[in-house]
Design a protein around this motif. Structure first.
Motif, mmCIF file in Angstrom:
data_model
loop_
_atom_site.group_PDB
_atom_site.id
_atom_site.type_symbol
_atom_site.label_atom_id
_atom_site.label_comp_id
_atom_site.label_asym_id
_atom_site.label_seq_id
_atom_site.Cartn_x
_atom_site.Cartn_y
_atom_site.Cartn_z
ATOM 1 N N PRO A 292 0.807 -1.219 0.000
ATOM 2 C CA PRO A 292 0.000 0.000 0.000
ATOM 3 C C PRO A 292 0.844 1.276 0.000
ATOM 4 N N VAL A 293 2.081 1.191 0.482
ATOM 5 C CA VAL A 293 2.937 2.389 0.500
ATOM 6 C C VAL A 293 3.849 2.423 -0.717
ATOM 7 N N ILE A 294 4.368 1.276 -1.135
ATOM 8 C CA ILE A 294 5.399 1.284 -2.185
ATOM 9 C C ILE A 294 4.845 0.966 -3.570
ATOM 10 N N GLY A 295 3.605 0.473 -3.642
ATOM 11 C CA GLY A 295 3.069 0.050 -4.948
ATOM 12 C C GLY A 295 3.712 -1.259 -5.369
ATOM 13 N N GLU A 296 3.684 -1.503 -6.677
ATOM 14 C CA GLU A 296 4.235 -2.774 -7.172
ATOM 15 C C GLU A 296 5.762 -2.706 -7.208
ATOM 16 N N VAL A 297 6.393 -3.798 -6.764
ATOM 17 C CA VAL A 297 7.869 -3.804 -6.743
ATOM 18 C C VAL A 297 8.396 -4.046 -8.143
#
Ligand code: BJW
Length: 303
Positions: A292-297
């Motif tokens: 939820p904070v970083i989005g897709e890695v």
């Protein structure tokens, strides 16, 4: 709270996400399990043996004094392995968390350079136990902060070989195969004092960690309450690393979050209200937990 609902709260990803979104001051304490999915062995448990030697027994100044050739082969092999694997999604997820949350600080016990290769912002990363790719003189102040030569010298070439038959272990790793006796004169010597042996720039048992780094960490912990501590892929056996989660805890405020392939009954029992435990492979769990904070890695090493 009944035991079952307490355990459900500890493992609830939605509750963890809620806490993560609100957290600004976040500390991570990482260990060898973080790099396991990249293909690097951990120290304790399966994989912690190297030619019948306990990996931790080779990580001492006494072992180096007694047999520098053997200890150098162990480190030369680990340098070779680390150069030939890639950071995994957990390294990239932590690096992205650092970019998204300036109040995040990562303390890693790993010496494999994979955080750096995943572009973790250097100001938010403390390499507690040094690096396989730094070298130092055993006696004088000479250091080489970054050296990736593989092999480091001709005598250490057996550590940089790949297996001629992939179905068979490397002769270097097979304890029934004798090791060539490496003379001290064949090992790297300090280019400055020209007398003493060069050694890996890692921190062995009984040795002090970098004092400035320890002071900076203490200062950071004491500045303001910490909202969350992520304890990732470590047996939490070795100090000072093992002490940071409890040192950073402010009761009622800090969530200590354990991410480990194996969480023991004792670990679950010692968790406080607001803590979390996620059992599994960190390379799969961290992208989901931090999503939820970083989005897709998106993990891409740059050249
Ligand atoms: C997965 C997974 C997957 C697997 N996903 N998870 C206080 C009390 C008692 C003793 C001391 C103390 N303070 C200091 C000491 C002495 C000593 C110490 O801690 N001793 C302990 C044995 C108790 N500490 C020191 O000597 C330190 N120096 C120091 O403090 O100086 C001052 C001083 C000295 C003496 C006395 C008092 C003060 C230095 C410690 C240096 C540690 N060095 C090593 C080698 C580094 C170089 C190298 O890499 O070769 O660091 S030892 C080794 O252990 C290495 C690691 O960084 C470290 C920690 O291991 P880690 O990372 O936790 O790995 P594992 O294998 O133990 O665990 C892996 C975990 O991952 C497991 O839990 C798996 O389940 C999990 N896992 N796959 C998620 N896919």
């Amino acid at each position: 709270m009944a035991a079952s609902s307490a355990r459900a709260a500890l493992t609830s990803i939605p509750l963890f996400h809620e806490k993560l979104r609100k957290s600004n001051r976040i500390l991570a304490v990482c260990g060898a399990g973080l790099s396991a999915a990249s293909g690097l062995p951990t120290f304790r448990g399966a994989g912690g043996l190297w030619r019948n030697h306990n990996a931790v027994d080779l990580a001492t100044p006494e072992a180096f004094d007694a047999d520098p050739g053997l200890v150098w082969l162990f480190y030369a092999y680990r340098r070779h392995m680390a150069l030939n694997v890639k950071p995994n999604p957990a390294h990239y997820a932590l690096a992205e968390l650092a970019r998204k949350k300036p109040g995040f600080r990562c303390l890693s016990q790993n010496v494999d350079n994979l955080h750096v290769r995943a572009h973790h912002p250097p100001s938010q990363l403390s390499l507690l136990h040094g690096s396989l790719f730094s070298l130092k003189c055993t006696t004088c102040p000479w250091t080489d902060p970054y050296n990736t030569a593989d092999p480091l010298c001709p005598a250490l070439a057996p550590a940089a070989e790949s297996s001629p038959d992939p179905t068979k272990p490397l002769p270097l790793l097979d304890p029934s195969q004798p090791l060539a006796d490496i003379k001290e004169s064949e090992l790297p010597h300090c280019p400055d004092c020209k007398k003493e042996l060069v050694r890996p720039g890692v921190v062995w048992f009984g040795e002090m960690l970098d004092e400035q780094m320890l002071e900076d960490i203490d200062e950071w912990i004491e500045q303001e309450p910490v909202d969350m501590v992520l304890v990732i892929g470590t047996s939490s056996f070795v100090y000072p690393a093992a002490g940071y989660a409890e040192r950073a805890r402010t009761e009622g405020r800090t969530s200590v979050v354990t991410v480990n392939l194996e969480i023991t009954g004792k670990d679950w029992e010692s968790m406080a209200e607001g803590d979390f435990g996620f059992e599994g492979d960190a390379s799969l769990l961290l992208p989901e937990l931090l999503g939820p904070v970083i989005g897709e890695v998106k993990g891409e090493e740059e050249g």
